[in-house]
Design a protein around this motif. Structure first.
Motif, PDB file in Angstrom:
ATOM      1  N   LYS A 284       0.786  -0.872   0.130  1.00  0.00           N
ATOM      2  CA  LYS A 284      -0.225   0.294   0.010  1.00  0.00           C
ATOM      3  C   LYS A 284       1.267   1.173  -0.035  1.00  0.00           C
ATOM      4  N   ASP A 285       1.890   0.673   0.793  1.00  0.00           N
ATOM      5  CA  ASP A 285       2.607   2.382   0.807  1.00  0.00           C
ATOM      6  C   ASP A 285       3.879   2.522  -1.368  1.00  0.00           C
ATOM      7  N   LEU A 286       4.092   1.362  -1.507  1.00  0.00           N
ATOM      8  CA  LEU A 286       4.737   1.471  -2.694  1.00  0.00           C
ATOM      9  C   LEU A 286       4.114   2.838  -3.834  1.00  0.00           C
ATOM     10  N   LYS A 287       3.122   3.420  -4.180  1.00  0.00           N
ATOM     11  CA  LYS A 287       3.482   4.701  -4.608  1.00  0.00           C
ATOM     12  C   LYS A 287       4.308   5.717  -3.712  1.00  0.00           C
ATOM     13  N   LYS A 288       3.526   6.202  -2.638  1.00  0.00           N
ATOM     14  CA  LYS A 288       4.548   7.092  -1.547  1.00  0.00           C
ATOM     15  C   LYS A 288       5.751   6.991  -2.031  1.00  0.00           C
ATOM     16  N   THR A 289       6.200   5.461  -1.626  1.00  0.00           N
ATOM     17  CA  THR A 289       7.754   5.126  -1.584  1.00  0.00           C
ATOM     18  C   THR A 289       8.241   6.154  -2.835  1.00  0.00           C
ATOM     19  N   LEU A 290       7.674   5.252  -4.067  1.00  0.00           N
ATOM     20  CA  LEU A 290       8.700   5.421  -5.711  1.00  0.00           C
ATOM     21  C   LEU A 290       8.187   7.213  -5.482  1.00  0.00           C
ATOM     22  N   THR A 291       7.641   8.211  -4.541  1.00  0.00           N
ATOM     23  CA  THR A 291       7.033   9.301  -5.234  1.00  0.00           C
ATOM     24  C   THR A 291       8.621  10.095  -4.311  1.00  0.00           C
ATOM     25  N   LEU A 292       8.424   9.295  -3.230  1.00  0.00           N
ATOM     26  CA  LEU A 292       9.532  10.375  -1.942  1.00  0.00           C
ATOM     27  C   LEU A 292      11.150  10.012  -2.858  1.00  0.00           C
ATOM     28  N   MET A 293      11.127   8.228  -3.372  1.00  0.00           N
ATOM     29  CA  MET A 293      12.593   8.078  -4.660  1.00  0.00           C
ATOM     30  C   MET A 293      12.688   9.246  -5.558  1.00  0.00           C
ATOM     31  N   GLU A 294      11.611   9.730  -6.249  1.00  0.00           N
ATOM     32  CA  GLU A 294      11.955  10.486  -7.482  1.00  0.00           C
ATOM     33  C   GLU A 294      12.550  11.815  -6.152  1.00  0.00           C
ATOM     34  N   GLY A 295      12.213  12.864  -5.371  1.00  0.00           N
ATOM     35  CA  GLY A 295      12.363  13.369  -4.742  1.00  0.00           C
ATOM     36  C   GLY A 295      13.320  13.167  -4.449  1.00  0.00           C
ATOM     37  N   ILE A 296      14.539  12.776  -3.784  1.00  0.00           N
ATOM     38  CA  ILE A 296      15.402  12.339  -3.291  1.00  0.00           C
ATOM     39  C   ILE A 296      16.943  11.959  -4.768  1.00  0.00           C
ATOM     40  N   ARG A 297      15.904  11.964  -5.369  1.00  0.00           N
ATOM     41  CA  ARG A 297      17.095  10.969  -7.095  1.00  0.00           C
ATOM     42  C   ARG A 297      18.464  12.217  -7.008  1.00  0.00           C
ATOM     43  N   GLU A 298      18.295  13.349  -6.993  1.00  0.00           N
ATOM     44  CA  GLU A 298      19.328  14.229  -7.796  1.00  0.00           C
ATOM     45  C   GLU A 298      20.290  13.608  -6.232  1.00  0.00           C
ATOM     46  N   GLU A 299      20.116  13.910  -4.943  1.00  0.00           N
ATOM     47  CA  GLU A 299      20.748  14.273  -3.605  1.00  0.00           C
ATOM     48  C   GLU A 299      21.495  12.950  -3.814  1.00  0.00           C
ATOM     49  N   THR A 300      20.994  11.424  -4.154  1.00  0.00           N
ATOM     50  CA  THR A 300      21.323  10.334  -4.482  1.00  0.00           C
ATOM     51  C   THR A 300      22.420   9.932  -5.195  1.00  0.00           C
ATOM     52  N   GLU A 301      21.444  10.943  -6.002  1.00  0.00           N
ATOM     53  CA  GLU A 301      23.145  10.585  -7.475  1.00  0.00           C
ATOM     54  C   GLU A 301      22.178   8.988  -8.078  1.00  0.00           C
ATOM     55  N   ALA A 302      21.172   8.425  -7.493  1.00  0.00           N
ATOM     56  CA  ALA A 302      20.873   7.075  -7.877  1.00  0.00           C
ATOM     57  C   ALA A 302      20.480   6.710  -9.316  1.00  0.00           C
ATOM     58  N   LEU A 303      20.905   6.091  -9.610  1.00  0.00           N
ATOM     59  CA  LEU A 303      20.701   5.888 -11.077  1.00  0.00           C
ATOM     60  C   LEU A 303      19.655   5.896 -11.739  1.00  0.00           C
TER      61      LEU A 303
END
Lengths: 408, 408
Positions: free
Chosen positions: A312-331
């Motif tokens: 149930k938290d997947l959507k929220k999690t993905l949104t949060l991860m997109e938000g920190i994409r730059e900061e974490t430099e994730a590919l």
């Protein structure tokens, strides 16, 4: 005064016929000389009906008002059951959480019990045979109604048993005890006579629905033996209790599984301090409970970070991860919902090596690929592809000698 | 702080659409600068559903448990409505009777309000725009839940209006006011702009369902103007208020009727002291409310004693009368359920003679036989054969110039 706390779930109070069976259990305890404190859930389906109303009325129902709404379910149960007892000549009366009071925190929807005043109940037990208490509910110090979260009636019952010094807390439900694994999934599953608090905690946290996890924590903390048994039979159930020497012989007590898992991978993040915090602090602040976490060994200064969350938290999690994409430099951020957890649980494994190896070998034999592994003192958990869940449960159940045919 | 109490009945909160209309009324009052205390009934049908459960569970449901059961109806209403208000950005919260508290007697099922603590509500109104209070309910001094009897939400509202010094108490319902008589029965019935407390009391006691009779007694005692109006229109309703000079011009304000009547006659009882007591004391002890009483002039030392009771109490009454047959030396006990009461009500008749004569003449003109007569300062009541009820109402309505066509 010998007091016994008995708790009956939603299916046990679903209708008049069921409640008559509950009455039989209460009368039997009276015959054995107990003053009985009965804790009831809402009639099955009622809490969901009320929550559906809240969702119809509001896109984001106010938590305090939602609690004031849903506690009516238990209120109906205890009023009707008290009538039934009085009709049988039993001196009974109902008690709502605030009338005791059971004082809780003001975290509406998942309040924690802060204190139970046992003096009122003890005084009423002088003149009554049976007190019928609404489960799942309490009130804040200033009198607002609260609920203890899904399955919270178990916690109400255990907390009352602790407060009143009940010899044990009987939890009546529609199954006759705790099984080595889900009997719907594995026909050779066996009912356990005893299980430790810690094992039960692991079973519950893996989605075994028999007891609310917080009720087990409470039982452990106050050392209240919990007897899980069926409303609809007279057989002995499972005693959830402290570890004792006789239990050590068993390596693994049960196999649990949980399909409510989604896996997220942040590919190729720099392996430097602060990255893990950058990922998991926002998740925690937003109420996402992260379960398994694996960090690959670093190669050329980058690593993959993989973890699981409830679906149930997947959507929220993905949104949060997109938000920190730059900061974490994730590919990139990958996700997969076709995964499930299977676990082998047992206090016995603490003193024995080779349990993990045995589990891995059993799964390998069926070509079940292990995606992630996590271990605790009394549990080994493997994340696998969801389609193999049932097979993996059966294989592990056999491998650890839990199946009934290995005993009989 | 200007406070307005608004009460909405079961049909006004029957579903989400209706509750949105209620919200519009509350917001309009906010616009006019009021802090609003909203009193709600259970969603229509809910109290009956719960009472049917009680009857299924028990042949004689325990009154205290029945109250604990049925108060959940209002609890659901106030929680849902509070959510709705909060969704609209209104600072609102719900209040149950015990949270205020509204302290009542412990006569479960028909408890009387003993005290209302206004301090908690006043404090909450400092930080909230709207408080949503459960009608119909209170609690005893030791915290058991009680109900105020059918239609008790009206009394809750009036009592809160008195306690909080509300400018008036608005009672919203599915009709747009109090009529000169039942509009379903008499097409020329007119909505009244004003009616006195005393007249309203007589109308209510005759079965006019607009207001609970005790709410009117409360309003009269504390001089709270009650504005009866419709949730579903914006028209002004009927103000129930103190008598004032402008009202005296009207001789009769309304015609009421009541078909819930059964007539009992004890034939040929000795006309001696103690006979009336022998008849009416057992009725009173057994909770039978006797309405009209007529004793024929004595002939040869014997008389007939005739009285009326609500139809539901007929069986009980006949049993009681059989029990005292010997003691009263009654020749026989007759009964008749095909009777009805019609009344002309008006404070104006106090200062005018001839009202009774006018009523009798109007009925005689239609050959309606009068079986019994009783009069009070502001009411003339005739018991007639039930089949003439509608005709009698229309005839009296015309005779006292109440019909709309006599005005336009």
């Amino acid at each position: 005064m010998r007091i016994l706390v008995q708790k009956f779930g939603g299916t046990s109070v679903a209708n008049l016929e069921c409640m008559k069976q509950v009455r039989a259990k209460v009368l039997a305890a009276r015959e054995r000389g107990y003053k009985v404190v009965v804790v009831l859930s809402a009639m099955s389906g009622e809490t969901n009906r009320l929550l559906a109303l809240a969702d119809e009325w509001s896109s984001e129902p106010d938590p305090a008002e939602t609690d004031a709404l849903v506690v009516t379910g238990e209120q109906v149960s205890i009023a009707l059951f008290s009538m039934l007892l009085k009709d049988s000549g039993i001196k009974a009366r109902s008690f709502l959480g605030f009338q005791i009071p059971i004082v809780t925190s003001d975290t509406f929807g998942s309040a924690r019990i802060l204190s139970i005043d046992d003096s009122r109940l003890r005084a009423e037990l002088e003149t009554h045979d049976v007190l019928v208490v609404a489960g799942f509910q309490g009130c804040t110090a200033d009198g607002r109604l609260t609920t203890l979260g899904r399955g919270g009636s178990d916690t109400s019952a255990v907390a009352l048993a602790a407060a009143l010094g009940s010899v044990e807390c009987e939890i009546y439900t529609d199954v006759d005890g705790v099984y080595t694994t889900d009997p719907n999934l594995c026909s050779t599953a066996r009912k356990l006579d005893r299980i430790t608090y810690d094992e039960m905690l692991e079973m519950a946290s893996m989605g075994a629905k028999v007891l609310q996890i917080r009720s087990v924590e409470f039982a452990k903390k106050y050392n209240v033996p919990v007897h899980v048994r069926s409303t609809f039979t007279d057989t002995t159930g499972t005693l959830v209790t402290q570890e004792d020497s006789s239990m050590e012989a068993v390596l693994v007590s049960g196999i649990a599984y949980d399909k409510d898992q989604a896996r997220i991978t942040l590919r190729s993040v720099p392996d430097r301090p602060g990255v893990a915090a950058a990922i998991f602090v926002p998740l925690s602040t937003n109420g996402v409970v992260v379960d398994m976490i694996v960090q690959n060994p670093s190669r050329e200064g980058v690593t993959d970070m993989t973890f699981t969350v409830p679906r149930k938290d997947l959507k929220k999690t993905l949104t949060l991860m997109e938000g920190i994409r730059e900061e974490t430099e994730a590919l990139e951020v990958l996700h997969d919902v076709s995964v499930a957890k299977v676990s082998a649980i047992g206090v016995g494994m603490r003193n024995h090596s080779g349990v993990a190896a045995k589990a891995f070998a059993a799964l390998r034999k069926e070509n079940i690929n292990i995606l992630m592994i996590s271990t605790s003192e009394i549990k080994i958990t493997c994340l696998i592809e969801e389609k193999y869940t049932e097979l993996a449960v059966r294989v592990l159940h056999d491998a650890f000698g839990l199946s009934s045919n290995t005993e009989h």
